[in-house]
Design an enzyme around this catalytic site. Structure first.
Site, PDB file in Angstrom:
ATOM      1  N   SER A 102      28.943  35.703  30.758  1.00 15.65           N
ATOM      2  CA  SER A 102      28.891  34.545  31.635  1.00 15.65           C
ATOM      3  C   SER A 102      28.087  34.885  32.899  1.00 15.65           C
ATOM      4  O   SER A 102      26.900  35.200  32.803  1.00 15.65           O
ATOM      5  CB  SER A 102      30.306  34.062  31.930  1.00 15.65           C
ATOM      6  OG  SER A 102      30.307  32.729  32.384  1.00 15.65           O
ATOM      7  N   ASP A 261      30.893  28.549  21.740  1.00 19.75           N
ATOM      8  CA  ASP A 261      30.779  28.581  23.197  1.00 19.75           C
ATOM      9  C   ASP A 261      30.416  27.199  23.735  1.00 19.75           C
ATOM     10  O   ASP A 261      29.324  26.693  23.456  1.00 19.75           O
ATOM     11  CB  ASP A 261      29.710  29.594  23.598  1.00 19.75           C
ATOM     12  CG  ASP A 261      29.624  29.802  25.103  1.00 19.75           C
ATOM     13  OD1 ASP A 261      30.353  29.110  25.847  1.00 19.75           O
ATOM     14  OD2 ASP A 261      28.823  30.649  25.527  1.00 19.75           O
ATOM     15  N   HIS A 289      34.061  30.689  24.465  1.00 21.64           N
ATOM     16  CA  HIS A 289      33.791  31.247  25.791  1.00 21.64           C
ATOM     17  C   HIS A 289      35.071  31.914  26.311  1.00 21.64           C
ATOM     18  O   HIS A 289      35.557  31.629  27.409  1.00 21.64           O
ATOM     19  CB  HIS A 289      33.343  30.128  26.735  1.00 21.64           C
ATOM     20  CG  HIS A 289      32.605  30.611  27.949  1.00 21.64           C
ATOM     21  ND1 HIS A 289      31.241  30.807  27.968  1.00 21.64           N
ATOM     22  CD2 HIS A 289      33.031  30.942  29.195  1.00 21.64           C
ATOM     23  CE1 HIS A 289      30.868  31.213  29.176  1.00 21.64           C
ATOM     24  NE2 HIS A 289      31.950  31.316  29.937  1.00 21.64           N
TER      25      HIS A 289
END
Length: 321
Positions: A102, A261, A289
Site C-alpha cells: 500500500s 484488491d 487488500h
C-alpha cells in the site's frame, strides 16, 4: 527478537526484528496509517523461518513512533523514504530486501529510484505505479459510483483512469465512507476497524472477524490508544511524472497482484512490472487488500523465492564495493 528506537532529527521510529541477525536482511514497509503490527506475527515468522533477518517498524504518526503536528510541520513521501533508510542504518544494514504494501508500495518504488544501492531486491503489493494518480482515481470512482459501483461484489466503480487502469472498486469507496462515520466509544471503534478489514479483504478467502479483532487489539495495545491514525491521508502523492524514472530501476523487482484488491485491482501490478526493466508480476488471485491468514504462506513463499533469486553482496550507498 529485539526492539530499537531509531532517531532521525526530531523523529523517533520504533522498530523490531525477527530471525537470525546473520541472515539476509528484509525490511517490511507498512501501509498508510498502519504500524508495524499490520505485519502479522505469524506472517513475519514465516519469513524469518525462511532464513531472513526481518525488520518491521512503525511509520511516524503510528504505533510508538513520534506523532507530528502535520499542520505546523507537514511532510511528504521524501521524509518517509528517509525514515526507511534511517531504520536500515539503525540496524547497521547496508542493503536489504524491501517489501512494501500500500503506502509502502510507493515508498518502495521511490527507494528503488533514488537509493538503489540500499536495496537487494524489491517486492511491492497492494498499490500502484508512480505514474498513477490515485487521488484522481478515487475522485473518478466516486463521481461514477452507482448502485452497481457500490455492489457487494466489489465491482469496479467509475470510469477507467486515463492510462486505462481500473479505479478503486465499490468496496474501497465503502471503506472511505465507513471511516468517516462517527462511532460510540472504543468498542464501536474496534468493530469499525474490523468491518474495514472485511471490506478490504474481499471475497477470495473467508474473513475471520475474530482474527482481525485480535490483530486490532494488538495494534491498540502497541500504540496505547484506540484512536486510529489519519495523518498519512494528508500526504500528497508524488508527482506522476516520477513514473518515467521507473524505466531506469535496476533493483530486481516483484510486483504481487492481489486479485481481490479493491484499492488497486488487476492489472495494476502487471503495469508496475511493465515499467521496471526485468520486473516480474505474480498473481495471488484470492488475496485482497489485507493479510488474511489464508494468504500468509503463498505470499511469504513468493517473497522468499524472489529475495533468494536476487541475493547479492550488500554495498551501502556511497561505500566502496
Amino acid at each position: 527478537m529485539s526492539t530499537r528506537l531509531i532517531t532521525r532529527g526530531d523523529v523517533t521510529l520504533w522498530s523490531e526484528d525477527f530471525g537470525d541477525p546473520a541472515g539476509p536482511p528484509m525490511l517490511l514497509v507498512a501501509g498508510g496509517n498502519l504500524s508495524a503490527m499490520s505485519w502479522p506475527d505469524e506472517f513475519v515468522e514465516l519469513l524469518a523461518g525462511d532464513g531472513f533477518h526481518v525488520i518491521r517498524y512503525d511509520h511516524r504518526d503510528t504505533g510508538r513512533s513520534t506523532r507530528c503536528d502535520f499542520q505546523s510541520r507537514p511532510y511528504g513521501y521524501d521524509e518517509l523514504v528517509l525514515d526507511a533508510l534511517a531504520v536500515l542504518d539503525g540496524w547497521d544494514v547496508a542493503a536489504a530486501h524491501v517489501v512494501g504494501m500500500s503506502l509502502g508500495h510507493t515508498i518502495g518504488q521511490l527507494l528503488a529510484v533514488d537509493h538503489p544501492g540500499r536495496l537487494l531486491s524489491l517486492t511491492v503489493m497492494l498499490g500502484g505505479a508512480l505514474d498513477v494518480d490515485f487521488d484522481a482515481a478515487i475522485e473518478n470512482a466516486a463521481d461514477g459510483s452507482t448502485d452497481a459501483g457500490n455492489a457487494a461484489d466489489g465491482s469496479t466503480a467509475g470510469r477507467p483512469a486515463g492510462d486505462g487502469l481500473p479505479p478503486p472498486t465499490g468496496r474501497f469507496l465503502d471503506v472511505i465512507a465507513l471511516m468517516s462515520e462517527p462511532v460510540d466509544g472504543p468498542e464501536g471503534e474496534l468493530e469499525r476497524r474490523v468491518e474495514k478489514w472485511r471490506l478490504l479483504n474481499g471475497t477470495g478467502v473467508p474473513f475471520d472477524a475474530d482474527e482481525f479483532r485480535r490483530r486490532e487489539l494488538r495494534a491498540v495495545a502497541h500504540a496505547g490508544t484506540f484512536q486510529e491514525p489519519v495523518t498519512h491521508h494528508l500526504i500528497p502523492q508524488p508527482p506522476v511524472s516520477r513514473g518515467a524514472e521507473l524505466a531506469h530501476v535496476t533493483v530486481p523487482t516483484l510486483a504481487i497482484q492481489a486479485g481481490q484488491d479493491p484499492a488497486a485491482p488487476p492489472p495494476h501490478a502487471r503495469h508496475v512490472a511493465e515499467l521496471i526493466p526485468g520486473a516480474r508480476a505474480l498473481d495471488i488471485p484470492e488475496m485482497g487488500h489485507a493479510l488474511a491468514a489464508a494468504v500468509h504462506r503463498p505470499l511469504a513463499s513468493a517473497i522468499g523465492e524472489h529475495a533468494r533469486r536476487a541475493g547479492r553482496p550488500a554495498v551501502k550507498e556511497g561505500a566502496s564495493p
